[in-house]
Design a protein around this motif. Structure first.
Motif, PDB file in Angstrom:
ATOM      1  N   TYR A 123       0.832  -1.210   0.000  1.00  0.00           N
ATOM      2  CA  TYR A 123       0.000   0.000   0.000  1.00  0.00           C
ATOM      3  C   TYR A 123       0.864   1.256   0.000  1.00  0.00           C
ATOM      4  O   TYR A 123       0.639   2.181  -0.782  1.00  0.00           O
ATOM      5  N   GLU A 124       1.862   1.294   0.872  1.00  0.00           N
ATOM      6  CA  GLU A 124       2.685   2.490   1.001  1.00  0.00           C
ATOM      7  C   GLU A 124       3.500   2.759  -0.257  1.00  0.00           C
ATOM      8  O   GLU A 124       3.732   3.902  -0.640  1.00  0.00           O
ATOM      9  N   LEU A 127       1.153   4.515  -2.702  1.00  0.00           N
ATOM     10  CA  LEU A 127       0.270   5.561  -2.211  1.00  0.00           C
ATOM     11  C   LEU A 127       0.451   6.868  -2.975  1.00  0.00           C
ATOM     12  O   LEU A 127      -0.474   7.404  -3.573  1.00  0.00           O
ATOM     13  N   VAL A 139      -6.510  13.952   1.242  1.00  0.00           N
ATOM     14  CA  VAL A 139      -5.877  12.970   2.128  1.00  0.00           C
ATOM     15  C   VAL A 139      -6.725  12.920   3.400  1.00  0.00           C
ATOM     16  O   VAL A 139      -6.787  13.895   4.144  1.00  0.00           O
ATOM     17  N   ASP A 141      -6.862  11.465   6.459  1.00  0.00           N
ATOM     18  CA  ASP A 141      -6.513  11.385   7.880  1.00  0.00           C
ATOM     19  C   ASP A 141      -5.033  11.666   8.082  1.00  0.00           C
ATOM     20  O   ASP A 141      -4.244  11.713   7.136  1.00  0.00           O
ATOM     21  N   THR A 143      -2.704   9.849   9.581  1.00  0.00           N
ATOM     22  CA  THR A 143      -1.800   8.732   9.317  1.00  0.00           C
ATOM     23  C   THR A 143      -1.425   8.679   7.841  1.00  0.00           C
ATOM     24  O   THR A 143      -0.248   8.526   7.486  1.00  0.00           O
ATOM     25  N   THR A 144      -2.413   8.821   6.968  1.00  0.00           N
ATOM     26  CA  THR A 144      -2.141   8.815   5.528  1.00  0.00           C
ATOM     27  C   THR A 144      -1.280  10.015   5.141  1.00  0.00           C
ATOM     28  O   THR A 144      -0.376   9.902   4.308  1.00  0.00           O
ATOM     29  N   ASP A 147       2.250   9.253   6.040  1.00  0.00           N
ATOM     30  CA  ASP A 147       2.815   8.298   5.081  1.00  0.00           C
ATOM     31  C   ASP A 147       3.223   9.003   3.795  1.00  0.00           C
ATOM     32  O   ASP A 147       4.281   8.724   3.220  1.00  0.00           O
ATOM     33  N   LEU A 148       2.385   9.919   3.341  1.00  0.00           N
ATOM     34  CA  LEU A 148       2.684  10.652   2.115  1.00  0.00           C
ATOM     35  C   LEU A 148       3.919  11.533   2.274  1.00  0.00           C
ATOM     36  O   LEU A 148       4.772  11.598   1.384  1.00  0.00           O
ATOM     37  N   GLU A 151       6.972   9.366   2.082  1.00  0.00           N
ATOM     38  CA  GLU A 151       7.267   8.863   0.744  1.00  0.00           C
ATOM     39  C   GLU A 151       7.733   9.982  -0.184  1.00  0.00           C
ATOM     40  O   GLU A 151       8.694   9.821  -0.940  1.00  0.00           O
ATOM     41  N   GLY A 247      -6.637  15.775   8.187  1.00  0.00           N
ATOM     42  CA  GLY A 247      -6.173  15.402   6.865  1.00  0.00           C
ATOM     43  C   GLY A 247      -5.495  16.555   6.149  1.00  0.00           C
ATOM     44  O   GLY A 247      -5.146  17.573   6.738  1.00  0.00           O
TER      45      GLY A 247
END
Length: 352
Positions: A123-124, A127, A139, A141, A143-144, A147-148, A151, A247
């Motif tokens: 997934y990551e 993403l 986006v 939340d 957490t996402t 992650d972004l 990355e 988000g």
């Protein structure tokens, strides 16, 4: 979606929740009776009632509870008499079935946890690539969003621009950002960050910026409000959601990203280096600039809460600055202050 189809071939055990919720507790009364009977080979309800001065009904109720706890058992040849069961044996009798069910459930949980963990890298890895197919992507939340950021930082090659509104940043956020920022700087990526003046009065934020500056990061401060934004290589930008949720919004449209970078550059040119060591003259100058911004917002009719939010400070600090300003210009009250500031041009009393 039920059965094997719902769990990819693994069916969760049907655990009877009541098996756990209905387990009896021993309690003080049962412990007292157990202590009384443990030295006797056999005993009856009457023995307990007489020996502990209990009513027959109370003695019978206590015996039933001890039976439920498996701490005593009836004699096979005489149902009116009982004998004590060792605690280890009673525990096995009482908890054996629930513990076996719980172990089966925990094994299933561990299996599912491992299977989900295998999907996280997949997934990551996709993403940011998946989101980049659209010019603008919500986006949902925090957490996402994190992650972004991780990355996009890993893929960044030239420069990261960040604007951080408000004053003090939470320590956990600073700790999370530290390693990511150091990795960027050690790869030769230029890192420029804008803060508001109020950030200069938070020790944790100053310690963080000093540490990053030692690695090559550039940090400046402005008195006015900023919008939170991170621009990566002039190709992608993360901005805060307009509703102020946890988000964000990921932007890939070249024109929008270029506009955000240009706005950052305008702020950067007028910003002052963030002073990492205490300097009385600098602090005084900073305070004057903050008061000037407060004055501008005050004569526009903004409320204290709005002013404090835009300048990244607490409402109490904002009100203290307003009190200082009123005393400086000789205002009797807020209405009089507004009159003096707007009608007599007293905004020019403070330096630009």
């Amino acid at each position: 979606m039920t059965g094997d189809n719902a769990t990819g071939g693994h069916k969760l055990p049907e655990t009877d929740i009541n098996l756990f919720s209905d387990l009896p507790m021993i309690g003080e009364q049962a412990s007292r009776i157990y202590r009384f009977t443990v030295g006797r080979r056999f005993f009856s309800k009457e023995d307990i009632a007489d020996g502990l001065d209990l009513q027959p009904e109370e003695a019978d109720k206590s015996l039933q509870h001890l039976l439920q706890c498996r701490l005593i058992r009836r004699l096979e040849h005489d149902s009116g008499r009982y004998e004590v069961v060792p605690p280890d044996q009673a525990r096995t009798l009482l908890l054996g079935a629930p513990v076996r069910s719980l172990n089966r459930l925990m094994q299933q949980v561990d299996t599912l946890r491992a299977e989900f963990a295998k999907l996280v890298p997949i997934y990551e890895a996709s993403l940011a690539r998946r989101m980049s197919s659209q010019a603008v992507e919500i986006v949902p939340d925090l957490t996402t969003a994190r992650d972004l950021i991780s990355e996009l930082s890993a893929r960044c090659e030239k420069e990261v621009l960040t604007a951080q509104p408000g004053g003090a940043r939470p320590r956990e956020i600073l700790e999370e950002a530290a390693q990511r920022t150091i990795e960027l700087l050690e790869r030769g990526v230029r890192m420029r960050t804008l803060y508001q003046y109020s950030a200069q009065f938070d020790n944790a934020t100053l310690a963080f910026t000093e540490r990053m500056a030692a690695k090559g990061a550039e940090v400046r401060a402005v008195p006015h409000m900023l919008n939170r934004v991170i621009v990566f290589d002039g190709e992608a930008a993360l901005i805060e959601h307009h509703e102020g949720s946890a988000g964000a919004v990921l932007v890939h449209d070249p024109s929008v990203v270029a506009f955000l970078a240009a706005v950052f550059e305008q702020h950067w040119l007028s910003a002052k280096p963030l002073l990492l060591e205490y300097d009385r003259e600098h602090v005084t100058s900073t305070s004057d600039k903050v008061k000037q911004e407060i004055l501008r917002l005050f004569i526009q009719g903004e409320e204290d809460k709005v002013i404090s939010r835009r300048l990244g400070m607490s409402t109490r600090t904002c009100q203290r600055h307003l009190s200082d300003i009123m005393r400086q210009i000789g205002a009797r009250n807020r209405a009089h202050a507004g009159y003096l500031i707007s009608e007599r041009g007293l905004l020019t009393l403070l330096p630009d």
